[in-house]
Write a protein that holds these residues in place. Sequence first.
Motif, PDB file in Angstrom:
ATOM      1  N   VAL A  84       0.838  -1.192   0.000  1.00  0.00           N
ATOM      2  CA  VAL A  84       0.000   0.000   0.000  1.00  0.00           C
ATOM      3  C   VAL A  84       0.878   1.249   0.000  1.00  0.00           C
ATOM      4  N   ARG A  85       1.848   1.260   0.893  1.00  0.00           N
ATOM      5  CA  ARG A  85       2.734   2.418   0.997  1.00  0.00           C
ATOM      6  C   ARG A  85       3.495   2.632  -0.316  1.00  0.00           C
ATOM      7  N   ALA A  86       4.017   1.532  -0.867  1.00  0.00           N
ATOM      8  CA  ALA A  86       4.760   1.627  -2.121  1.00  0.00           C
ATOM      9  C   ALA A  86       3.849   2.046  -3.269  1.00  0.00           C
ATOM     10  N   ALA A  87       2.591   1.581  -3.243  1.00  0.00           N
ATOM     11  CA  ALA A  87       1.648   1.938  -4.304  1.00  0.00           C
ATOM     12  C   ALA A  87       1.353   3.430  -4.304  1.00  0.00           C
ATOM     13  N   LEU A  88       1.254   4.031  -3.122  1.00  0.00           N
ATOM     14  CA  LEU A  88       0.933   5.451  -3.023  1.00  0.00           C
ATOM     15  C   LEU A  88       2.127   6.344  -3.309  1.00  0.00           C
ATOM     16  N   ARG A  95       2.338   3.430  -9.635  1.00  0.00           N
ATOM     17  CA  ARG A  95       1.628   4.122  -8.559  1.00  0.00           C
ATOM     18  C   ARG A  95       0.123   3.950  -8.699  1.00  0.00           C
ATOM     19  N   LEU A  96      -0.568   3.853  -7.559  1.00  0.00           N
ATOM     20  CA  LEU A  96      -2.020   3.879  -7.501  1.00  0.00           C
ATOM     21  C   LEU A  96      -2.471   5.165  -6.831  1.00  0.00           C
ATOM     22  N   THR A  97      -3.488   5.785  -7.339  1.00  0.00           N
ATOM     23  CA  THR A  97      -4.085   6.914  -6.643  1.00  0.00           C
ATOM     24  C   THR A  97      -4.894   6.368  -5.466  1.00  0.00           C
ATOM     25  N   PRO A  98      -5.212   7.203  -4.481  1.00  0.00           N
ATOM     26  CA  PRO A  98      -6.079   6.734  -3.402  1.00  0.00           C
ATOM     27  C   PRO A  98      -7.397   6.168  -3.906  1.00  0.00           C
ATOM     28  N   ASP A  99      -7.966   6.771  -4.954  1.00  0.00           N
ATOM     29  CA  ASP A  99      -9.230   6.245  -5.497  1.00  0.00           C
ATOM     30  C   ASP A  99      -9.031   4.879  -6.134  1.00  0.00           C
ATOM     31  N   GLU A 100      -7.904   4.687  -6.818  1.00  0.00           N
ATOM     32  CA  GLU A 100      -7.635   3.368  -7.404  1.00  0.00           C
ATOM     33  C   GLU A 100      -7.420   2.322  -6.315  1.00  0.00           C
ATOM     34  N   LEU A 101      -6.709   2.711  -5.269  1.00  0.00           N
ATOM     35  CA  LEU A 101      -6.521   1.804  -4.138  1.00  0.00           C
ATOM     36  C   LEU A 101      -7.871   1.428  -3.530  1.00  0.00           C
ATOM     37  N   LYS A 102      -8.747   2.409  -3.387  1.00  0.00           N
ATOM     38  CA  LYS A 102     -10.086   2.142  -2.853  1.00  0.00           C
ATOM     39  C   LYS A 102     -10.817   1.126  -3.711  1.00  0.00           C
ATOM     40  N   GLU A 103     -10.710   1.262  -5.034  1.00  0.00           N
ATOM     41  CA  GLU A 103     -11.401   0.324  -5.928  1.00  0.00           C
ATOM     42  C   GLU A 103     -10.863  -1.094  -5.781  1.00  0.00           C
ATOM     43  N   VAL A 104      -9.552  -1.245  -5.552  1.00  0.00           N
ATOM     44  CA  VAL A 104      -8.979  -2.574  -5.316  1.00  0.00           C
ATOM     45  C   VAL A 104      -9.607  -3.193  -4.071  1.00  0.00           C
ATOM     46  N   LEU A 105      -9.701  -2.409  -3.011  1.00  0.00           N
ATOM     47  CA  LEU A 105     -10.251  -2.925  -1.756  1.00  0.00           C
ATOM     48  C   LEU A 105     -11.748  -3.206  -1.881  1.00  0.00           C
ATOM     49  N   MET A 106     -12.466  -2.378  -2.629  1.00  0.00           N
ATOM     50  CA  MET A 106     -13.898  -2.603  -2.818  1.00  0.00           C
ATOM     51  C   MET A 106     -14.148  -3.917  -3.558  1.00  0.00           C
ATOM     52  N   GLN A 107     -13.377  -4.157  -4.608  1.00  0.00           N
ATOM     53  CA  GLN A 107     -13.576  -5.397  -5.364  1.00  0.00           C
ATOM     54  C   GLN A 107     -13.132  -6.608  -4.562  1.00  0.00           C
ATOM     55  N   ALA A 108     -12.028  -6.461  -3.841  1.00  0.00           N
ATOM     56  CA  ALA A 108     -11.551  -7.574  -3.022  1.00  0.00           C
ATOM     57  C   ALA A 108     -12.559  -7.916  -1.924  1.00  0.00           C
ATOM     58  N   ASN A 118     -12.588  -4.784   5.573  1.00  0.00           N
ATOM     59  CA  ASN A 118     -12.682  -3.863   6.702  1.00  0.00           C
ATOM     60  C   ASN A 118     -11.307  -3.612   7.310  1.00  0.00           C
ATOM     61  N   THR A 119     -10.563  -4.693   7.511  1.00  0.00           N
ATOM     62  CA  THR A 119      -9.199  -4.546   8.042  1.00  0.00           C
ATOM     63  C   THR A 119      -8.305  -3.852   7.024  1.00  0.00           C
ATOM     64  N   GLY A 120      -8.483  -4.203   5.731  1.00  0.00           N
ATOM     65  CA  GLY A 120      -7.683  -3.569   4.690  1.00  0.00           C
ATOM     66  C   GLY A 120      -7.881  -2.074   4.638  1.00  0.00           C
ATOM     67  N   PHE A 121      -9.130  -1.625   4.743  1.00  0.00           N
ATOM     68  CA  PHE A 121      -9.404  -0.190   4.750  1.00  0.00           C
ATOM     69  C   PHE A 121      -8.780   0.482   5.970  1.00  0.00           C
ATOM     70  N   THR A 122      -8.807  -0.198   7.110  1.00  0.00           N
ATOM     71  CA  THR A 122      -8.211   0.372   8.323  1.00  0.00           C
ATOM     72  C   THR A 122      -6.716   0.599   8.137  1.00  0.00           C
ATOM     73  N   HIS A 123      -6.019  -0.412   7.630  1.00  0.00           N
ATOM     74  CA  HIS A 123      -4.579  -0.275   7.387  1.00  0.00           C
ATOM     75  C   HIS A 123      -4.304   0.794   6.334  1.00  0.00           C
ATOM     76  N   ALA A 124      -5.083   0.782   5.247  1.00  0.00           N
ATOM     77  CA  ALA A 124      -4.844   1.731   4.166  1.00  0.00           C
ATOM     78  C   ALA A 124      -5.085   3.169   4.626  1.00  0.00           C
ATOM     79  N   GLN A 125      -6.128   3.391   5.436  1.00  0.00           N
ATOM     80  CA  GLN A 125      -6.395   4.747   5.916  1.00  0.00           C
ATOM     81  C   GLN A 125      -5.288   5.258   6.820  1.00  0.00           C
ATOM     82  N   GLN A 126      -4.738   4.369   7.632  1.00  0.00           N
ATOM     83  CA  GLN A 126      -3.646   4.795   8.495  1.00  0.00           C
ATOM     84  C   GLN A 126      -2.449   5.251   7.670  1.00  0.00           C
ATOM     85  N   ILE A 127      -2.170   4.517   6.608  1.00  0.00           N
ATOM     86  CA  ILE A 127      -1.045   4.900   5.747  1.00  0.00           C
ATOM     87  C   ILE A 127      -1.357   6.199   5.012  1.00  0.00           C
ATOM     88  N   LEU A 128      -2.618   6.372   4.569  1.00  0.00           N
ATOM     89  CA  LEU A 128      -2.988   7.620   3.905  1.00  0.00           C
ATOM     90  C   LEU A 128      -2.832   8.814   4.843  1.00  0.00           C
TER      91      LEU A 128
END
Length: 420
Positions: A84-88, A95-108, A118-128
Amino acid sequence: MSYDPIDHDFERGMQNRRHILGDAWVNRSVTNATAFNAEFQNLITRFAWNEIWGRPGLEKKTRRVIVLAITMALGRWEEFELHVRAALLGDADTRLTPDELKEVLMQAAIYAGVPAANTGFTHAQQILREVGVQIGYTLAPLLPANTCHPGIGQEAVTASKPALHYSVRAPRSGKAPRHTVVLSHALGTDMTMWDQLANLLAADCRVITYDHRGHGSSAAPAGLYTIADLADDAARLLRELDSGPVLWIGLSMGGMVGQELALRHPSLVNALIIANTTSCYPEAAREAWQQRINTVRTQGIEAIADAVMGRYFHDQFRAEHSATVTRFRERLTSTDVDGYISCCHAVGSVDTTARLPQIGVATLVIAGELDQGTPVSMSQTLAEKIPQTRLVMLADASHISAIEQPDAFAQAVMQFILTL
């Protein structure tokens, strides 16, 4: 015989590893390697980072998405956070934009489960929160009830009457819209006919779609309508939305409304794209419209449905895309009968030809090579009489050209937008 001391599999893997994860992370891994795990580091560098990441069959950005989805599904959160960190923060090609990262998590979430997401969003938001300043992104508060599907937009109905059902797609760029675009549908369809083009334009534009009166989820007031009535509806909608001047894209009936809107409410239109449409029908065609009205009034829309599909789509398209034709047929036959008749009257009595020279905005006219409903000659009349006009003819396209030839239609639209 010479011996090359360089392990090229390792070196290639290390280059990919640094490219994807960044030098700082890789340097720490190498520095922290010990006699216990150095061979493992060598193995993953050669096999994961060279044998897999070094394959040209997928773009590295795609491989990153795969890794994020799998590590989330398996709950490998340390690895997930790393990517996630490397993607941002990574290079532009990975690179993934935050919106693209969100779409990955939504589909997953659908394929790996909501708890994992739910856990993925928690980790991703902390990094954001940690890297937001670096990438120019702010985690703005937003109530879940105020969200909408980005591929559909925020739906509502007008406060003024007759009520019009509409949708607004905000630009996905998160920036001020390049243009506000209105997409106006054909007779017997609804605003969903524009979904593909609307989502393409919403990359950097504000996009408004709506159901004409008598169609879809809009009201169907009693009485016969005129194109002027439909243009006034559109003006009412745009003023409620405080749209400012818009780029109007209309097909068939929607193109007729666009002409009238530009004439009656010129301050609301800054450019026109009118496709598969006309400014007037000859007397024989007007009689055919009256016959259609009489048939629908006595026998219902089902009685004309096959004939309409024959005009909307050419033979080859109907043979190769039967599911699409079935979808449009079902939409046609489920349209409010009185609303359909009233709009038939509006379309059949359209007459803007003498006033076309008064349209003062840049205009693109799109014609379908195979269009029987509004033949190419009608588009040529529009192009000749509207002052600032270009004419584009789409090959192998009949009346609903935006559906038959979506890529060619979109290309014509995008090229025109570049001139505005």
